[in-house]
Design a protein around this motif. Structure first.
Motif, PDB file in Angstrom:
ATOM      1  N   UNK A 232      -7.723 -74.237  27.844  1.00 56.80           N
ATOM      2  CA  UNK A 232      -7.623 -72.953  27.140  1.00 56.80           C
ATOM      3  C   UNK A 232      -6.688 -73.076  25.933  1.00 56.80           C
ATOM      4  N   UNK A 233      -7.114 -72.500  24.829  1.00 58.14           N
ATOM      5  CA  UNK A 233      -6.320 -72.549  23.609  1.00 58.14           C
ATOM      6  C   UNK A 233      -6.271 -71.196  22.929  1.00 58.14           C
ATOM      7  N   UNK A 234      -5.720 -71.178  21.721  1.00 56.94           N
ATOM      8  CA  UNK A 234      -5.654 -69.938  20.941  1.00 56.94           C
ATOM      9  C   UNK A 234      -5.511 -70.297  19.471  1.00 56.94           C
ATOM     10  N   UNK A 235      -5.953 -69.405  18.603  1.00 59.00           N
ATOM     11  CA  UNK A 235      -5.841 -69.647  17.156  1.00 59.00           C
ATOM     12  C   UNK A 235      -6.098 -68.356  16.408  1.00 59.00           C
ATOM     13  N   UNK A 236      -5.601 -68.326  15.179  1.00 59.86           N
ATOM     14  CA  UNK A 236      -5.960 -67.303  14.200  1.00 59.86           C
ATOM     15  C   UNK A 236      -6.340 -68.047  12.930  1.00 59.86           C
ATOM     16  N   UNK A 237      -7.418 -67.640  12.290  1.00 56.58           N
ATOM     17  CA  UNK A 237      -7.902 -68.348  11.106  1.00 56.58           C
ATOM     18  C   UNK A 237      -8.585 -67.364  10.177  1.00 56.58           C
ATOM     19  N   UNK A 238      -8.555 -67.681   8.889  1.00 51.91           N
ATOM     20  CA  UNK A 238      -9.165 -66.796   7.890  1.00 51.91           C
ATOM     21  C   UNK A 238      -9.752 -67.603   6.756  1.00 51.91           C
ATOM     22  N   UNK A 239     -10.852 -67.102   6.216  1.00 47.94           N
ATOM     23  CA  UNK A 239     -11.445 -67.680   5.007  1.00 47.94           C
ATOM     24  C   UNK A 239     -11.818 -66.541   4.064  1.00 47.94           C
ATOM     25  N   UNK A 240     -11.772 -66.837   2.782  1.00 45.03           N
ATOM     26  CA  UNK A 240     -12.268 -65.912   1.753  1.00 45.03           C
ATOM     27  C   UNK A 240     -13.608 -66.441   1.279  1.00 45.03           C
ATOM     28  N   UNK A 241     -14.608 -65.582   1.271  1.00 46.29           N
ATOM     29  CA  UNK A 241     -15.957 -65.970   0.862  1.00 46.29           C
ATOM     30  C   UNK A 241     -16.349 -65.233  -0.419  1.00 46.29           C
ATOM     31  N   UNK A 242     -17.032 -65.958  -1.283  1.00 45.88           N
ATOM     32  CA  UNK A 242     -17.609 -65.374  -2.492  1.00 45.88           C
ATOM     33  C   UNK A 242     -18.990 -65.991  -2.705  1.00 45.88           C
ATOM     34  N   UNK A 243     -19.805 -65.338  -3.524  1.00 47.88           N
ATOM     35  CA  UNK A 243     -21.061 -65.974  -3.892  1.00 47.88           C
ATOM     36  C   UNK A 243     -20.740 -67.254  -4.668  1.00 47.88           C
ATOM     37  N   UNK A 244     -21.520 -68.302  -4.419  1.00 47.28           N
ATOM     38  CA  UNK A 244     -21.208 -69.607  -5.005  1.00 47.28           C
ATOM     39  C   UNK A 244     -21.146 -69.533  -6.537  1.00 47.28           C
ATOM     40  N   UNK A 245     -22.031 -68.747  -7.151  1.00 46.86           N
ATOM     41  CA  UNK A 245     -22.039 -68.656  -8.611  1.00 46.86           C
ATOM     42  C   UNK A 245     -20.763 -68.012  -9.135  1.00 46.86           C
ATOM     43  N   UNK A 246     -20.183 -67.104  -8.370  1.00 45.61           N
ATOM     44  CA  UNK A 246     -18.942 -66.448  -8.780  1.00 45.61           C
ATOM     45  C   UNK A 246     -17.734 -67.360  -8.569  1.00 45.61           C
ATOM     46  N   UNK A 247     -17.799 -68.185  -7.530  1.00 43.51           N
ATOM     47  CA  UNK A 247     -16.643 -69.017  -7.188  1.00 43.51           C
ATOM     48  C   UNK A 247     -16.442 -70.157  -8.173  1.00 43.51           C
ATOM     49  N   UNK A 248     -17.537 -70.719  -8.686  1.00 44.79           N
ATOM     50  CA  UNK A 248     -17.425 -71.818  -9.639  1.00 44.79           C
ATOM     51  C   UNK A 248     -16.620 -72.975  -9.052  1.00 44.79           C
ATOM     52  N   UNK A 249     -15.703 -73.486  -9.852  1.00 42.96           N
ATOM     53  CA  UNK A 249     -14.939 -74.658  -9.390  1.00 42.96           C
ATOM     54  C   UNK A 249     -13.799 -74.285  -8.439  1.00 42.96           C
ATOM     55  N   UNK A 250     -13.674 -73.009  -8.079  1.00 47.65           N
ATOM     56  CA  UNK A 250     -12.692 -72.639  -7.048  1.00 47.65           C
ATOM     57  C   UNK A 250     -13.241 -72.870  -5.638  1.00 47.65           C
ATOM     58  N   UNK A 251     -14.514 -73.193  -5.521  1.00 46.06           N
ATOM     59  CA  UNK A 251     -15.130 -73.364  -4.200  1.00 46.06           C
ATOM     60  C   UNK A 251     -14.552 -74.578  -3.479  1.00 46.06           C
ATOM     61  N   UNK A 252     -14.021 -74.347  -2.300  1.00 45.71           N
ATOM     62  CA  UNK A 252     -13.552 -75.432  -1.448  1.00 45.71           C
ATOM     63  C   UNK A 252     -14.697 -76.018  -0.626  1.00 45.71           C
ATOM     64  N   UNK A 253     -15.653 -75.174  -0.286  1.00 43.19           N
ATOM     65  CA  UNK A 253     -16.797 -75.581   0.521  1.00 43.19           C
ATOM     66  C   UNK A 253     -17.815 -74.457   0.488  1.00 43.19           C
ATOM     67  N   UNK A 254     -19.031 -74.771   0.917  1.00 42.44           N
ATOM     68  CA  UNK A 254     -20.084 -73.772   1.073  1.00 42.44           C
ATOM     69  C   UNK A 254     -20.381 -73.616   2.558  1.00 42.44           C
ATOM     70  N   UNK A 255     -20.741 -72.409   2.984  1.00 38.07           N
ATOM     71  CA  UNK A 255     -20.894 -72.179   4.419  1.00 38.07           C
ATOM     72  C   UNK A 255     -21.994 -71.176   4.680  1.00 38.07           C
ATOM     73  N   UNK A 256     -22.693 -71.344   5.787  1.00 38.74           N
ATOM     74  CA  UNK A 256     -23.554 -70.320   6.346  1.00 38.74           C
ATOM     75  C   UNK A 256     -23.337 -70.317   7.853  1.00 38.74           C
ATOM     76  N   UNK A 257     -23.703 -69.246   8.511  1.00 34.40           N
ATOM     77  CA  UNK A 257     -23.358 -69.108   9.936  1.00 34.40           C
ATOM     78  C   UNK A 257     -24.430 -68.335  10.683  1.00 34.40           C
ATOM     79  N   UNK A 258     -24.481 -68.567  11.984  1.00 34.54           N
ATOM     80  CA  UNK A 258     -25.371 -67.856  12.892  1.00 34.54           C
ATOM     81  C   UNK A 258     -24.594 -67.477  14.160  1.00 34.54           C
ATOM     82  N   UNK A 259     -24.976 -66.380  14.775  1.00 33.42           N
ATOM     83  CA  UNK A 259     -24.458 -66.008  16.096  1.00 33.42           C
ATOM     84  C   UNK A 259     -25.626 -65.508  16.924  1.00 33.42           C
ATOM     85  N   UNK A 260     -25.647 -65.890  18.196  1.00 32.35           N
ATOM     86  CA  UNK A 260     -26.761 -65.470  19.041  1.00 32.35           C
ATOM     87  C   UNK A 260     -26.319 -65.444  20.499  1.00 32.35           C
ATOM     88  N   UNK A 261     -27.191 -64.939  21.364  1.00 35.45           N
ATOM     89  CA  UNK A 261     -26.923 -64.881  22.806  1.00 35.45           C
ATOM     90  C   UNK A 261     -28.237 -65.032  23.539  1.00 35.45           C
TER      91      UNK A 261
END
Length: 393
Positions: A232-261
């Motif tokens: 068992x562990x614990x964490x807090x984490x945050x990211x700021x997301x923008x459209x890739x065209x708006x981010x330009x060279x400030x982009x650290x990475x590109x991401x997409x995500x899914x959640x399901x059950x």
């Protein structure tokens, strides 16, 4: 496929420390945060190990309404937003929160209940212990209290949501990416937090057989032939997301995500995990697995993933270093995987000494890589799964 969003800022609090670069360095060195539970005496519990965040949140005016995990969530969200340089504000800034679970903390309840008669009459219940509850006790347990207070602090009035459950971080990421793609906001601040190291969660995980019963000196790793359950562990984490065209060279990475059950009462089916990555897997041969750390489950997961990725894909397990992070897992994975790819290094599965046979290649030593894309999956109960794809520009 939905357009990928750009990550332009990130921050976290993990059992391995605070700074992104420092924690990634420890992961690459194969360190793991597991130790005898430092939060409470777990000597009589089925799982005695935990991976807890060291230290305490900074002093905050919100401590009257938000417990430590929420305070850490607000801290990292503010740090990520400051780092990003994002221009979205007011109605164009959205806030998306993934909160692992609404749980009444035993530390609060046990003194209250210890003196009750238990006959249902509730006579003198106040004097017998309910008077010990903090006046704002109910506010502590609101699932969106951190979201609400942070939105006021940073002036975020745009689209947003608070999600819950073991895949809450993946839900929050997916919702934020959808809002950006729809154009309802220009910047999305996504933060997630969860703790599995408190008595109520440790007991539940131990009783279900999900958590390890091993002592620290005999702790094994996910995908090891002797694997015996999660830490068992614990964490807090945050990211700021923008459209890739708006981010330009400030982009650290590109991401997409899914959640399901899938409706299972325990861990999700391996086919659910494979299905979650199916439309994101093109051109990817590195994956951070769900790492349930039970040999039968690990083997079934590897078989299912290999049907999508091929048998030679490289298998990581960041939770072997950090412990299982519940609803915070997906956001931590996004930061970690992007950081590995940017460095051109992949971490070993911490503590892996006897990889079990099967498809995929569990990484026992750090390796250099030219990969620019990676997948991450996470699993939780009941039947919950999260998945993400990370690319470096």
């Amino acid at each position: 496929m939905r357009p990928l969003s750009a990550i332009t800022g990130w921050a976290w609090r993990t059992p391995l420390g605070d700074g992104v670069d420092a924690v990634v360095g420890r992961m690459l060195a194969g360190e793991r945060a597991a130790q005898p539970n430092p939060v409470f005496d777990a000597g009589s519990y089925p799982c005695r190990l935990a991976a807890a965040i060291p230290g305490a949140p900074r002093p905050s005016k919100h401590r009257k309404f938000v417990k430590r995990m929420g305070l850490w969530g607000m801290e990292v969200a503010g740090e990520a937003l400051a780092q990003s340089g994002a221009r979205g504000a007011g109605e164009r800034l959205g806030l998306f929160c993934g909160y692992g679970g609404l749980r009444a903390h035993w530390d609060d309840l046990m003194p209250v209940l210890a003196g009750q008669e238990g006959d249902g009459s509730a006579i003198d219940a106040w004097d017998r212990g309910f008077k010990l509850l903090h006046p704002f006790w109910m506010l502590f347990h609101l699932s969106n209290n951190a979201h609400a207070l942070l939105s006021i602090d940073i002036g975020a009035r745009g689209d947003g949501i608070t999600t819950g459950g073991a895949n809450a971080g993946a839900q929050a990421l997916e919702a934020a990416i959808a809002a950006l793609a729809a154009g309802s906001i220009d910047t999305a601040l996504v933060f997630a937090y969860d703790s599995l190291v408190e008595p109520e969660t440790v007991l539940s995980l131990g009783a279900s057989g999900a958590a390890t019963s091993a002592a620290l000196e005999s702790l094994t790793a996910p995908y090891d032939e002797r694997a015996g359950g999660i830490v068992p562990g614990e964490a807090a984490a945050a990211v700021v997301l923008e459209r890739a065209a708006d981010a330009g060279d400030r982009a650290l990475a590109l991401v997409e995500a899914r959640a399901c059950a899938d409706g299972e009462g325990g861990w999700p089916n391996p086919s659910t995990l494979a299905g979650a990555i199916a439309d994101m897997a093109e051109g990817v041969d590195v994956i951070d697995g769900a790492a349930i750390a039970l040999p039968d489950r690990d083997a079934a997961e590897r078989a299912a993933l290999s049907e999508v990725l091929g048998a030679r894909a490289i298998l990581l397990a960041t939770s072997a270093s950090t412990g299982a992070l519940g609803g915070a897992g997906a956001v931590v994975q996004a930061i970690a995987l992007a950081s590995f790819l940017r460095r051109g290094l992949l971490p070993p599965i911490a503590g892996l000494s006897r990889p079990s046979p099967g498809p995929l290649s569990p990484l026992a030593r750090a390796e250099s890589t030219v990969a620019r894309k990676a997948l991450g999956i996470s699993a939780g109960m009941p039947g919950l799964a999260g998945a993400l794809r990370v690319e470096i520009p």
